[in-house]
Enzyme design. Structure first.
Site, PDB file in Angstrom:
ATOM      1  N   GLU A   1       0.866  -1.183   0.000  1.00 34.02           N
ATOM      2  CA  GLU A   1       0.000   0.000   0.000  1.00 34.02           C
ATOM      3  C   GLU A   1       0.894   1.221   0.000  1.00 34.02           C
ATOM      4  OE1 GLU A   1      -3.410   2.370   2.575  1.00 34.02           O
ATOM      5  OE2 GLU A   1      -2.867   0.321   3.130  1.00 34.02           O
TER       6      GLU A   1
ATOM      7  N   SER B   1       6.542   5.593  -1.648  1.00 33.35           N
ATOM      8  CA  SER B   1       7.799   4.853  -1.854  1.00 33.35           C
ATOM      9  C   SER B   1       8.512   4.517  -0.547  1.00 33.35           C
ATOM     10  CB  SER B   1       8.746   5.636  -2.774  1.00 33.35           C
ATOM     11  OG  SER B   1       8.135   5.870  -4.028  1.00 33.35           O
ATOM     12  N   ARG B   2       7.739   4.410   0.516  1.00 32.97           N
ATOM     13  CA  ARG B   2       8.270   4.081   1.851  1.00 32.97           C
ATOM     14  C   ARG B   2       9.215   5.150   2.409  1.00 32.97           C
ATOM     15  NH1 ARG B   2       4.485   1.252   1.306  1.00 32.97           N
ATOM     16  NH2 ARG B   2       4.310  -0.968   1.790  1.00 32.97           N
ATOM     17  N   LEU B   3       9.179   6.343   1.846  1.00 37.47           N
ATOM     18  CA  LEU B   3       9.991   7.447   2.367  1.00 37.47           C
ATOM     19  C   LEU B   3       9.150   8.222   3.386  1.00 37.47           C
ATOM     20  CD1 LEU B   3      11.752   8.599  -0.930  1.00 37.47           C
ATOM     21  CD2 LEU B   3      12.689   7.210   0.930  1.00 37.47           C
TER      22      LEU B   3
END
Length: 217
Positions: free
Chosen positions: A13, A195-197
């Site tokens: 997600e 982007s998991r940042l």
């Protein structure tokens, strides 16, 4: 890797609902938590008061369960329990705990590292007095965390307490039940990003003040 594990590993997600920067946050983490909590309430997230409370067991291992936040004070967060329960005894033996709130609808979590102390008896009396009568009876009847032989034993004890209290207008709070105040020393606010940042802002207590820093995701 099994098919089931491959399917779990494939779950994704992307987090794109909001952002969090150092310039956005309040100078005090309790005030920032109040802001986010109000937004969670207004957004009607599922169980906004639910927090995972982790204590330290006698063998040194962490012990976690979900409890419900009952008040936000200037000094910290309060919740209530049976002092003789496992979590109650672990807190009394080692008052250092962690707590986690996760609001997936907002893609947010808040992590607390804290020290805990008992609330004044007056605070516990006040909250106990507004609980539903069934919850009051249950608090008296249940030897929380103790081993019991079966469900019927518990129900029998509840019936006994109901009988004892049938002519009592206000059920008195038992001495073994009351509140704790969670006083944070470190608080991290996590906002999901693409982007998991993710955005991570951490408050660390420095005597009477708080230092605020950004952490890498």
């Amino acid at each position: 890797m099994s098919i089931e594990h491959k399917e779990i590993a494939a779950i994704r997600e992307d987090y794109v609902k909001s952002s969090l920067s150092e310039s956005d946050v309040q100078k005090n983490p309790i005030e920032q938590f109040q802001k986010w909590f109000d937004e969670a309430m207004s957004s009607q997230v599922t169980e906004p008061t639910a927090m995972v409370l982790s204590t330290v067991a006698e063998n040194g291992c962490p012990s976690s369960r979900v409890v419900l936040l009952k008040d936000i004070k200037a000094e910290g967060l309060s919740f209530f329990t049976n002092y003789n329960s496992r979590k109650g005894q672990e807190i009394i033996q080692n008052p250092r705990v962690s707590a986690l709130f996760f609001w997936p609808e907002l893609q947010r979590q808040v992590r607390f590292e804290a020290e805990v102390e008992k609330l004044p008896k007056a605070d516990s009396d006040e909250y106990f007095s507004i609980r539903p009568r069934g919850s009051q009876i249950g608090a008296i009847a249940s030897p929380q965390s103790a081993i019991i032989p079966d469900r019927e034993t518990l129900e029998k004890r509840v019936a006994e307490v109901e009988k004892e209290m049938e002519n009592v207008t206000e059920v008195p709070r038992p001495e073994f039940w009351g509140g704790f105040l969670l006083k944070p020393v470190r608080v991290e606010f996590w906002q999901g990003r693409g982007s998991r940042l993710h955005d991570r802002i951490v408050y660390i207590k420095d005597h009477a003040d708080w230092t605020i820093n950004r952490l890498a995701p």
